[in-house]
Design a protein around this motif. Sequence first.
Motif, PDB file in Angstrom:
ATOM      1  N   UNK A 387       0.838  -1.201   0.000  1.00 50.80           N
ATOM      2  CA  UNK A 387       0.000   0.000   0.000  1.00 50.80           C
ATOM      3  C   UNK A 387       0.873   1.251   0.000  1.00 50.80           C
ATOM      4  N   UNK A 402     -13.232   9.847  -7.282  1.00 47.99           N
ATOM      5  CA  UNK A 402     -13.484   8.429  -7.510  1.00 47.99           C
ATOM      6  C   UNK A 402     -14.683   7.860  -6.784  1.00 47.99           C
ATOM      7  N   UNK A 403     -15.507   8.713  -6.261  1.00 49.15           N
ATOM      8  CA  UNK A 403     -16.717   8.196  -5.633  1.00 49.15           C
ATOM      9  C   UNK A 403     -17.896   9.074  -5.978  1.00 49.15           C
ATOM     10  N   UNK A 579      -4.167  -3.465  -0.653  1.00 45.38           N
ATOM     11  CA  UNK A 579      -4.537  -2.637  -1.817  1.00 45.38           C
ATOM     12  C   UNK A 579      -6.054  -2.452  -1.888  1.00 45.38           C
ATOM     13  N   UNK A 580      -6.801  -3.515  -1.584  1.00 40.28           N
ATOM     14  CA  UNK A 580      -8.273  -3.385  -1.555  1.00 40.28           C
ATOM     15  C   UNK A 580      -8.694  -2.389  -0.473  1.00 40.28           C
ATOM     16  N   UNK A 582      -6.927   0.113   0.598  1.00 39.66           N
ATOM     17  CA  UNK A 582      -6.571   1.452   0.136  1.00 39.66           C
ATOM     18  C   UNK A 582      -7.596   1.957  -0.891  1.00 39.66           C
ATOM     19  N   UNK A 583      -8.053   1.064  -1.765  1.00 40.45           N
ATOM     20  CA  UNK A 583      -9.059   1.451  -2.775  1.00 40.45           C
ATOM     21  C   UNK A 583     -10.353   1.881  -2.085  1.00 40.45           C
ATOM     22  N   UNK A 586      -9.919   5.259  -0.576  1.00 42.75           N
ATOM     23  CA  UNK A 586      -9.961   6.341  -1.560  1.00 42.75           C
ATOM     24  C   UNK A 586     -11.396   6.639  -1.998  1.00 42.75           C
ATOM     25  N   UNK A 587     -12.226   5.629  -2.042  1.00 41.27           N
ATOM     26  CA  UNK A 587     -13.564   5.781  -2.634  1.00 41.27           C
ATOM     27  C   UNK A 587     -14.626   6.232  -1.626  1.00 41.27           C
TER      28      UNK A 587
END
Lengths: 606, 240
Positions: A387, A402-403, A579-580, A582-583, A586-587
């Motif tokens: 990450x 991104x959301x 990573x999931x 972190x995604x 972000x969203x």
Amino acid sequence: MNILGVSYGYHDASAALVVDGSLVFASAEERHSRVKHDPSFPSSAIDQALKHAGLKPSDIDAVAFHEDPINKLSRSMVSSLSGWPFSFSSFAATAQEAIQNSFWVAADIATHLGIDSKVVHSVPHHLSHTAMAFHGAQCSAAAVMTIDAVGEWTCSTITKVKKTPKGTQYQLCHASPFPHSLGLFYSAFTAFLGFRVNHGECSLMALASFGEPRFKDEVEALLHVTKDGTHQLNLDYFDFSSAKNLPINARFIQSFGAPRPFKSPLVFSAFGDATDTPCEDQRRYADVASSVQYVTTAAVAAYAAKAHKETGLKTLAYGGGVALNCVANAALLRQGRFERVSIPTDPGDGGGAAGAALALSDKLDAPSKTQVAIGPFLGSIADADSAESILGALSPEKWHRFSLLSPQPLAADGLKWERLSDPAEVIARAIALIASGGLLAWVQGRFESGPRALGGRSILARADDISVAQRLSKRVKLRAGFRPYAASMTQGAAERLLFLEPGGDYRKMQTAAKVRPEHAHHIAAAMHIDQTTRPQVVSPTEQPHFHALLVASGKAMGEEVLLNTSLNEQGEPLVASAIDALAMFARTDLDALVINDLFISKERNA
Amino acid sequence: MSFRGLLIRVFSGLAWRIRPKRLTQALSEFSHIEKDSGAQLRACIGLTDDNALRGYLFQHVLEEYFHAELFSTAAHKRATQQPMLTIPNRVAMISADADDQEIAEFFAYVHVGEASVNRDFRSYAAASPSKDARRVFLRAGADEGRHEADTLDVLATLTNGDKRAVKKMASSAKWALRRRQFSDAMHGIGKLPLHVMLGLVYAFFGLMARRSAQTRLRFTDKQSTAILSQQIDAFFEVPQ
């Protein structure tokens, strides 16, 4: 001996690894494929299992598949043919499933792993659940009860299981045949109330708390609980032979009215702050849900009483999908027939692979095998480095793009991260954020097996502030207002806040508990409208870091309790990798994310 | 305009006007496709040590997830029954132990896919009778156009600027995409003879088997217990 457990083909495909009798890895495929309830071949979960144990496919001594595919096929075929000539779609689906999968399970697994198909064994579905429940209970003898929708031809079982010098012995006492299934009964009402089957059962259970069981008699006409504790469906109300979305018929609708249409609102709020009054139809849905829950609870309790009578044992180990019904589980404890009730973290089909592998281990491993206790953290480990390596790539002011929720844009330098080498510093920073009303994503070590977030992949927040929970529902989870949140707490806090039943294992969030009214304000954001919560009592020896966080929350906020909900977006499985996480960070409108020692926070424009 | 674009404008436009439910279904399916693209790219992040590439992939993933959300929201607004929230199935496009060559080939496929989707989305936007849907197609299409250029840059970096290698990989990815589109189109047609055959079996076999099937469904608890007991015993039996 290395035994790989595998399940796939219906829902919640999974893989598990048993090494010398001990379960060392278990994961649903959905965590890796990111397809909720993914039914497909669990190739990613298998890869992760082998990687975790440092094994190659050639090191696998035996493979256990969680059910007998041909036996299952025969039931599906018979079920569809019984509805001839109105069941072609169900027949065609069964035939295609047979052509594509049922006949080739052993060959498919063997081909994937590059091993001989002779080492692939089919384990009866309910035996898989039984083994999972028994070994999860860590005892020498138990009455094992499994209640499911259906596995091959069976819907529920009672088995007397004990460890002997010759190995683990399974003595089946009772099996109820398809279609007399408590799971199918509950799912039929789940669909009737406008929720998705195998997904929305928890919504039915949540809705039930807003209603009164005024349809109890009508529901009892559909599910008859016999004097000896078994249950039978009245098939005049159901249609399981066709492939319809709603497995019910006109008579069912005559009794309960029209099904709840998609998009019809439910104004109920678990926090008790609903602004609109429910209309007559909404009250009917809640009352139907309440009646179904009432009858289900009674049926589970009756079957447990039968298990007690047939086995005469003091410990009940309980598995199968219906074991996720925490309201019925609470009633089991109140019943007090058993000194101890144990439910594994993944009692449903997601735990099928682990159960199958444990059952095969009972057959193939030496009777003297030593087993390591089965904890909930059986998945892959989160890698904070992965990450951190991509954190600099996104400019903070772009994060809000991104959301659809469009959170308030971040300040130009609003994304901050640092590694905190001292665990006490991680806890201090986390608690400071939570105490100030922030929403914290908490990712630590290996992920949990099963649907409950137990401090491996959780969202944590103040348990005493409803406004924080409301922001969580609206800006992160997109969750219906009638569904409550759960709470994690120390043993001390649990004793102060809750009415705990003796014999209950509250470590796995599988049982609801009543909140003491005088302390309800401490847990208002994680409490349902009926003054219950689904607690996780955290042990200092099993989860020292998470326990320390709870103790710190007591010092900062007055009680050692935090709202704890699963780290996932709507329609997504629980986060697995860094990573999931972190995604998702972000969203959504999460304020901070902790991945092991990596602390990431957003600072918004004033 | 390409032949495919023409077909989309004519047939999709017609189908969506005759049965508006099909547009809702299409929007829902596009949401799944975008989510799938994001997940395929996400799987690639762990395969490279190049931090710049990891960063690019992560941003690309977020954009694809965002498009999925745009499509699913548009579908949800029009839906009369609960749409699928998540895709029914996912087949990984890149293996868990992919090497640099496979990563480059994956990017060639992504590049060609983005180009194709960009063109298709413009055609779908023109075919759409709904303003909302048109806006989503154009918004997602514009991003995909940018992704088309970005992925070409990534591909050039991965091949150390070897233009011939890029051209060769892109061409092979184009053929793979066409094969996939053809196979998807034939899937429905291929099912027809199977269903006719199954219909015949069902009609004759079902008539004969119905009664015994109904009898089997009336087995008692006692019979059920005896059968499962035998199966459990058989499972634990050690072959001599």
